[in-house]
Enzyme design. Structure first.
Site, PDB file in Angstrom:
ATOM      1  N   CYS A 360       0.851  -1.190   0.000  1.00  0.00           N
ATOM      2  CA  CYS A 360       0.000   0.000   0.000  1.00  0.00           C
ATOM      3  C   CYS A 360       0.883   1.235   0.000  1.00  0.00           C
ATOM      4  O   CYS A 360       1.799   1.362   0.818  1.00  0.00           O
ATOM      5  CB  CYS A 360      -0.931  -0.008   1.212  1.00  0.00           C
ATOM      6  N   CYS A 373      -5.471   4.038  -8.711  1.00  0.00           N
ATOM      7  CA  CYS A 373      -5.877   5.248  -9.422  1.00  0.00           C
ATOM      8  C   CYS A 373      -5.404   5.153 -10.869  1.00  0.00           C
ATOM      9  O   CYS A 373      -4.248   4.840 -11.133  1.00  0.00           O
ATOM     10  CB  CYS A 373      -5.309   6.491  -8.744  1.00  0.00           C
ATOM     11  N   CYS A 384      -7.684   3.227   2.986  1.00  0.00           N
ATOM     12  CA  CYS A 384      -6.615   4.226   2.997  1.00  0.00           C
ATOM     13  C   CYS A 384      -6.838   5.344   1.992  1.00  0.00           C
ATOM     14  O   CYS A 384      -5.992   6.241   1.886  1.00  0.00           O
ATOM     15  CB  CYS A 384      -5.264   3.557   2.720  1.00  0.00           C
ATOM     16  N   CYS A 391      -4.173  13.595  -6.085  1.00  0.00           N
ATOM     17  CA  CYS A 391      -3.897  12.939  -7.361  1.00  0.00           C
ATOM     18  C   CYS A 391      -3.160  13.898  -8.270  1.00  0.00           C
ATOM     19  O   CYS A 391      -3.451  15.089  -8.319  1.00  0.00           O
ATOM     20  CB  CYS A 391      -5.203  12.489  -8.017  1.00  0.00           C
ATOM     21  N   ILE A 619      14.402 -34.234   8.714  1.00  0.00           N
ATOM     22  CA  ILE A 619      13.457 -35.222   8.183  1.00  0.00           C
ATOM     23  C   ILE A 619      13.831 -35.661   6.772  1.00  0.00           C
ATOM     24  O   ILE A 619      13.143 -36.510   6.194  1.00  0.00           O
ATOM     25  CB  ILE A 619      12.022 -34.664   8.178  1.00  0.00           C
ATOM     26  N   GLN A 621      17.211 -35.427   3.453  1.00  0.00           N
ATOM     27  CA  GLN A 621      18.486 -34.929   2.933  1.00  0.00           C
ATOM     28  C   GLN A 621      18.424 -34.962   1.416  1.00  0.00           C
ATOM     29  O   GLN A 621      18.105 -35.991   0.826  1.00  0.00           O
ATOM     30  CB  GLN A 621      19.651 -35.790   3.436  1.00  0.00           C
ATOM     31  N   GLY A 622      18.701 -33.828   0.790  1.00  0.00           N
ATOM     32  CA  GLY A 622      18.693 -33.742  -0.659  1.00  0.00           C
ATOM     33  C   GLY A 622      20.000 -33.189  -1.178  1.00  0.00           C
ATOM     34  O   GLY A 622      20.947 -32.959  -0.424  1.00  0.00           O
ATOM     35  N   ARG A 626      19.826 -30.127   3.889  1.00  0.00           N
ATOM     36  CA  ARG A 626      18.948 -30.891   4.765  1.00  0.00           C
ATOM     37  C   ARG A 626      17.590 -30.204   4.891  1.00  0.00           C
ATOM     38  O   ARG A 626      17.472 -28.987   4.782  1.00  0.00           O
ATOM     39  CB  ARG A 626      19.573 -31.051   6.148  1.00  0.00           C
ATOM     40  N   ASP A 733      12.709 -31.273 -11.489  1.00  0.00           N
ATOM     41  CA  ASP A 733      13.038 -32.410 -10.616  1.00  0.00           C
ATOM     42  C   ASP A 733      11.765 -33.124 -10.183  1.00  0.00           C
ATOM     43  O   ASP A 733      11.609 -33.486  -9.020  1.00  0.00           O
ATOM     44  CB  ASP A 733      13.826 -31.935  -9.400  1.00  0.00           C
TER      45      ASP A 733
END
Length: 923
Positions: A360, A373, A384, A391, A619, A621-622, A626, A733
Site C-alpha cells: 500500500c 488510481c 486508505c 492525485c 526429516i 536430505q537432498g 537438509r 526435478d
C-alpha cells in the site's frame, strides 16, 4: 539637559561604591556559567557519539539505495547538526577569557566532518590545530584552498562550504537551530547527486537570513552570470514554502505538495487588511516596501496589478517579516510561464484491483485487494483512500483520461470545486483538436474527472509586445502559436523507468525555470529540470553544450510517458522484475535519482529472520541440503541450503528462486511461507506436508491401488504441474519422492530448485558425475545426452517437455509400483535412456493396457516436440475406463465391454502385490 547630566553622575557614583561586590559576584557567575556550558557540551557529546555510531552503521552495512536507509541517514545527519550547533552556542555563551581548554575543544571538528561524509583520508590530512571556529572565520576562497590542500574533492568542498554558510547563519541569528529549515536543500542536493560545488556555488544558492530579499540579492549580484539554484525540496523535510519579500512582502503559502491553495491565491490578489502584530520580536521602523518585480508576476498570468494601499502604508511597522519562506531565485529578463502539464490536481479515479503481493502506497503494508488510481497509479487499501495524497496527472496521454465505469471517482474523496493554478515543468505536445482552456477561466462546476478542466496544456511564453492585439492572446495557446524566440528541445526519453534527462545549458545562451518538487513516499516525483531557449550552440570555451554531463534527472515513478505505451495492459504494469535483482540500472552519465526496485520490496515481505524460526529434527536430505521440521507460527518445513551466501551471484540466484516460489498459490503445490535471505543462513520455509511421499506409498504392499485411485493421483499431479507451467516455472526435478500424498490430496514440492544446484557446496566433484538410479529414470533423453563430468545440473537443457517425460515415469510407477529400469548399471541406464531404446523395450515387455500405454508412449516420446502438454494429458486421463464394483466381489475388478462393438476388449482384472496382471482375453 542639566538635570539629565546630574542624574547620570549620581548613578556613576553609586556604581563605583558597589563595584567590588559586583565584580566578585560576576566572577563567581562566570565560573558557574562555564561549568554549566561544559556539562551541557559533555552531554551533547554523548548524544553525538551515539548518533555517529548509528550513522556509521547505516553508511557501511545497509543498502544506501534504499529509501528507508536514506531517510534514516538524513534524520541522523540533521540530529548531528543540531547537536553541534547547540554545543557551539553553549560555548559562545561563555566569554572567551573564561573558557577552559576542555570547553574550547567543543564542538569536535572531526564530528563535523564525518556528519557531512568527508572521506577519512581527507580528515587525516587536516592539521590538528585547525578547528571549526577557525574555519568559520575564514572566507570562502581560503576555506576552499585549505580543503583542496588536504585532498578534498570539489563535491566535498561544496558540501562543507554550504554547511559552514548555514552554520554562520544560525550563529548570526543567535537562535536555536531548526532541523528542517537550513539543511533540507542540502539533503536534496546530496541525494540527487548534484550537490553544490565550489565552482558553481554563488550567492544566489545560499540561504539568506529572514528579512532579506533574495530576489534583490540575485539582481544585484555581480559575480558571474545571473543564475538560479534548482534543487528538489522534499515535502516531508521542508517547511511550508512561500514567496519572500520580493513580492511586495506578500507571503503566498503553499501546501506540502507544492501547489497554491485557493486561500493563498486570494491573499496574493487582494491587498492585505490590517496586519497582525508580530510577537516576541522587535518592531522594525516603518518603511516603504520595494516595488514588485514585473517579471515575477508572469508566473501568474492575467492577475490585476497590485496597487499600494493607504492603510497598508501607515501600518508597515506592524508587518510580520520573519516568516519562513522558500526563496525563489529568478533571473532578470527571463520570461516565466504557467505550465500545467505536471502537478495538475484532480480527483482520483480508483478501480478495484487484486494482486498476489503489493504494498500500500499510503500505510506501507502489504495488501492483496485494493484500489488503483488510473491517473497517478496510486495503489492502496480501500480504507486508505481517505489518507491518500492528492492525485497528480503525470505524463498521461489525453486518451487515457476518459472515465471508466468500474468504480465512482469520488470514493472517500471530497470533490474540490475550486480551480487552482499549478506550476508545470515539461512541455507536452497537443493535437490540433485539443485546445487547452485558459487557466483563469476554469469551469469550477464541471465534473472533477472531466477532461475539459483537467487536461494538461502546452506552455507558451507571454508576448511582451505593446501591440494591442497581442494583449488578448490566451495564456496557453497551441504549439503552433508559440513564440519563435523560445525553442523547447525534445526531452531525452529513457525507455526504462520513464526517465527524462535534460541537457544542462550554458548560462549565457539560455534561461532557467525554477521548479517546485513534491516528494511522496512511494508514488513520487523528483523533479529537477532545465529548459532550452535555443539550439545547442558552442560555448565560449569551444565545447558543445550536448557534451556536458546530464546533471538534472526527472524520474516519474510508475508513470507512462510515451503514446505507444498508453495501451499497455494493467498486468504488464504490475509485473515483477526478477531480472532487476538487486535494483540495477543501465549506467548513465551523471547522477541518477534511483528508486527502490519493486522486486526488493517484494523480497522484504517474504524475508523471515532466522532467529524467529525454531529448528527441529531433520526429516530429509537432498542435493541442496537438509530438510528440517520446524515451527514458525505453526508447523513448517525448513530447507537449509548449503551454498555460499556471501557470493553476490549465488545470492542473486537464490533470490530469483524465491521469487518463483512467491508467485505460486495452488492446492496441489506446496505453500511457500517465506525465506531466510541473510547469509550465512539461507533457507526456504514452506508448509509442512503431512502424509507420505508417493514413492513410499506406491511401494507399500499394504496399500491397494485401483484404476480410479491412480487416475485421481495423476490428475492432481497434472493440475499442479499445469499451474506451474502456466506461471512459467519448470519443475526440473519431478519425481515420486517430491510428491506427497495424504488422504487423497497430492502436493508437489521442490520445484525450481535445480536453478541453484550448481552453486551448492556440499558433495561437489569437478571430475566426477554423481548419479543416482532414482534420478536417471526421470531424465529426458536430451538431458542425459548433455550430462558430462564437471557440468552443473543447472546448465542442463531442462524444459516443460522434460517435466512431461518425468511425469511419464511417475505414471509408470503408479501402475507397476516400481521404476521402469531397475537392477542395471548406471552406464547401461544412461545409454538406454539417451538412445530411447530402453523405454521402447519397457513398453513392449509390460502389459499395462491400451490407454495406460498410450499415455506412457506419449510422455516418453524421444522427440520433445511430440510430447503432449499437461492439458492434453488431462484429456487422455479422462478417457480411461471407470471402475464399477460388483457388490458380490468387492475385491476384484470388472470386465468391461465396448457397447458399440461386439468384440470384448481386454481390461484390467486385478492388481497383484507389485505386479499388474493383464486380464484374460477369453473372459
Amino acid at each position: 539637559m542639566d538635570r539629565a547630566a546630574l542624574r547620570a553622575a549620581a548613578m556613576g557614583e553609586k556604581k563605583e561604591g558597589g563595584g567590588g561586590g559586583d565584580a566578585a559576584a560576576a566572577e563567581g557567575g562566570a565560573g558557574a556559567a562555564a561549568s554549566r556550558a561544559l556539562q551541557q557540551c559533555g552531554q551533547l557529546q554523548k548524544l553525538i557519539d551515539i548518533s555517529i555510531g548509528s550513522l556509521r552503521g547505516l553508511r557501511t552495512k545497509c543498502a544506501v539505495s534504499n529509501d528507508l536507509t536514506q531517510q534514516e541517514i538524513r534524520t541522523l545527519e540533521a540530529k548531528l547538526v543540531r547537536y553541534i550547533c547547540k554545543q557551539r552556542q553553549c560555548k559562545l555563551s561563555v566569554a572567551p577569557g573564561e573558557r577552559t581548554p576542555e570547553l574550547n575543544s567543543y564542538p569536535r571538528f572531526s564530528d563535523w566532518l564525518y556528519t557531512f561524509n568527508v572521506r577519512p583520508e581527507v580528515v587525516q590530512e587536516i592539521p590538528r590545530d585547525l578547528t571549526l571556529d577557525a574555519l568559520l572565520e575564514m572566507n570562502e576562497a581560503k576555506v576552499k584552498e585549505t580543503l583542496r590542500r588536504c585532498g578534498a574533492s570539489g563535491d566535498e568542498c561544496g558540501r562543507l562550504q554550504y554547511a559552514l554558510t548555514c552554520l554562520r547563519k544560525v550563529t548570526g541569528l543567535g537562535g536555536e537551530h531548526k532541523e528542517d529549515s537550513s539543511w533540507s536543500s542540502l539533503d536534496a542536493r546530496r541525494e540527487s547527486g548534484s550537490g553544490p560545488s565550489t565552482d558553481t556555488l554563488s550567492a544566489a544558492s545560499l540561504p539568506w537570513p529572514p528579512g532579506s530579499s533574495q530576489l534583490g540579492r540575485a539582481g544585484n549580484s555581480a559575480q558571474g552570470p545571473r543564475s538560479i539554484s534548482v534543487s528538489a525540496l522534499p515535502a516531508s523535510d521542508s517547511p511550508t514554502p512561500s514567496f519572500s519579500e520580493g513580492l511586495s512582502d506578500t507571503c503566498i503559502p503553499l501546501h506540502a505538495s507544492g501547489r497554491l491553495t485557493p486561500r493563498a491565491l486570494h491573499s496574493f490578489i487582494t491587498p492585505p487588511t490590517t496586519p497582525q502584530l508580530r510577537r516576541h520580536t522587535k518592531l522594525k521602523p516603518p518603511r516603504t516596501p520595494p516595488p514588485p518585480s514585473r517579471k515575477v508576476f508572469q508566473l501568474l498570468p492575467s492577475f490585476p496589478t497590485l496597487t499600494r494601499s493607504k492603510s497598508h502604508e501607515s501600518q508597515l511597522g506592524n508587518r510580520i517579516d520573519d516568516v519562513s519562506s522558500m526563496r525563489f531565485d529568478l533571473s532578470h529578463g527571463s520570461p516565466q510561464m504557467v505550465r500545467r502539464d505536471i502537478g495538475l490536481s484532480v480527483t482520483h479515479r480508483f478501480s478495484t484491483k487484486s494482486w498476489l503481493s503489493q504494498v500500500c502506497h499510503v500505510c506501507q503494508k502489504s495488501m492483496i485487494f485494493g484500489v488503483k488510481c488510473k491517473h497517478c497509479r496510486l495503489k492502496c487499501h480501500n480504507k486508505c483512500t481517505k489518507e491518500a495524497p492528492a492525485c497528480r496527472i503525470s505524463f498521461l496521454p489525453l486518451t487515457r483520461l476518459r472515465r471508466t465505469e468500474s468504480v465512482p471517482s469520488d470514493i472517500n474523496n471530497p470533490v474540490d470545486r475550486a480551480a487552482e493554478p499549478h506550476f508545470g515543468t515539461l512541455p507536452k505536445a497537443l493535437t490540433k483538436k485539443e485546445h487547452p482552456p485558459a487557466m483563469n477561466h476554469l469551469d469550477s462546476s464541471s465534473n472533477p474527472s472531466s477532461t475539459t478542466s483537467s487536461t494538461p496544456s502546452s506552455p507558451a511564453p507571454f508576448p511582451t509586445s505593446s501591440n494591442p492585439s497581442s494583449a488578448t492572446t490566451p495564456p496557453n495557446p497551441s504549439p503552433g502559436q508559440r513564440d519563435s524566440r523560445f525553442n523547447f528541445p525534445a526531452a531525452y526519453f529513457i525507455h526504462h523507468r520513464q526517465q527524462f534527462i535534460f541537457p544542462v545549458p550554458s548560462a549565457g545562451h539560455c534561461w532557467k525555470c525554477l521548479l517546485i518538487a513534491e516528494s511522496l513516499k512511494e508514488n513520487a516525483f523528483n523533479i529537477s529540470a532545465f529548459a532550452h531557449a535555443a539550439p545547442l550552440p558552442e560555448a565560449a570555451d569551444g565545447t558543445r553544450l550536448d557534451d556536458q554531463p546530464k546533471a538534472d534527472v526527472l524520474e516519474a515513478h510508475e508513470a507512462e510517458a510515451e503514446e505507444p505505451e498508453a495501451g499497455k495492459s494493467e498486468a504488464e504494469d504490475d509485473e515483477d522484475e526478477v531480472d532487476d535483482l538487486p535494483s540495477s540500472r543501465r549506467p548513465w552519465r551523471g547522477p541518477i535519482s534511483r528508486k527502490a526496485s519493486q522486486t526488493s520490496v517484494y523480497l522484504q515481505e517474504w524475508d523471515i529472520p532466522f532467529e524467529q524460526v525454531e529448528l527441529g529434527e531433520p526429516i530429509g536430505q537432498g542435493r541442496w541440503g537438509r530438510v528440517h521440521r520446524g515451527r514458525w507460527h505453526g508447523e513448517v518445513a525448513i530447507r537449509l541450503l548449503e551454498m555460499d551466501g556471501h557470493n553476490q551471484d549465488h545470492l542473486k540466484l537464490f533470490k530469483k528462486e524465491v521469487m518463483n516460489y512467491r508467485q505460486t498459490r495452488h492446492e496441489n503445490v506446496v505453500l511457500f511461507m517465506g525465506a531466510c535471505m541473510n547469509p550465512p543462513h539461507l533457507a526456504i520455509i514452506t508448509s509442512f506436508c503431512k502424509g507420505r511421499t508417493l514413492h513410499s506409498f506406491v511401494r507399500d504392499p499394504k496399500t491397494s491401488l485401483d484404476i480410479n485411485k491412480t487416475r485421481q493421483i495423476a490428475q492432481e499431479i497434472i493440475k499442479g504441474m499445469g499451474y506451474l507451467h502456466a506461471k512459467g516455472i519448470v519443475h526440473k526435478d519431478l519425481k515420486s519422492k517430491n510428491v506427497f500424498y495424504d488422504n487423497g490430496k497430492v502436493v508437489i514440492t521442490d520445484f525450481g530448485l535445480f536453478g541453484i544446484s550448481g552453486v551448492v557446496r556440499e558433495g561437489r566433484r569437478e571430475n566426477q558425475l554423481k548419479l543416482s538410479h532414482d534420478w536417471l529414470c526421470y531424465l529426458a533423453p536430451e538431458i542425459v545426452r548433455e550430462m558430462t563430468p564437471g557440468k552443473d545440473e543447472d546448465q542442463l537443457p531442462f524444459s516443460k517437455a522434460a517435466d512431461v517425460y518425468a511425469f511419464g515415469t511417475v505414471w509408470y510407477e503408479l501402475q507397476a509400483r516400481d521404476w521402469p529400469l531397475k537392477n542395471q548399471a548406471a552406464e547401461a541406464s544412461i545409454w538406454q535412456i539417451g538412445s530411447g531404446e530402453g523405454m521402447k523395450r519397457v513398453l513392449t515387455s509390460v502389459s499395462l493396457g491400451k490407454e495406460v500405454s498410450e499415455i506412457l508412449s506419449a510422455c516418453w516420446a524421444f522427440d520433445l516436440q511430440e510430447r503432449p502438454s499437461f492439458s492434453l494429458l488431462m484429456d487422455m486421463l479422462e478417457k480411461l475406463p471407470k471402475l464399477n464394483r460388483r457388490l458380490s466381489h468387492p475385491g476384484h475388478f470388472w470386465k468391461s465391454a465396448d457397447i458399440n462393438s461386439s468384440k470384448v476388449v481386454p481390461r484390467f482384472e486385478r492388481f497383484g502385490l507389485g505386479v499388474l496382471e493383464s486380464s484374460n482375453p477369453k473372459m
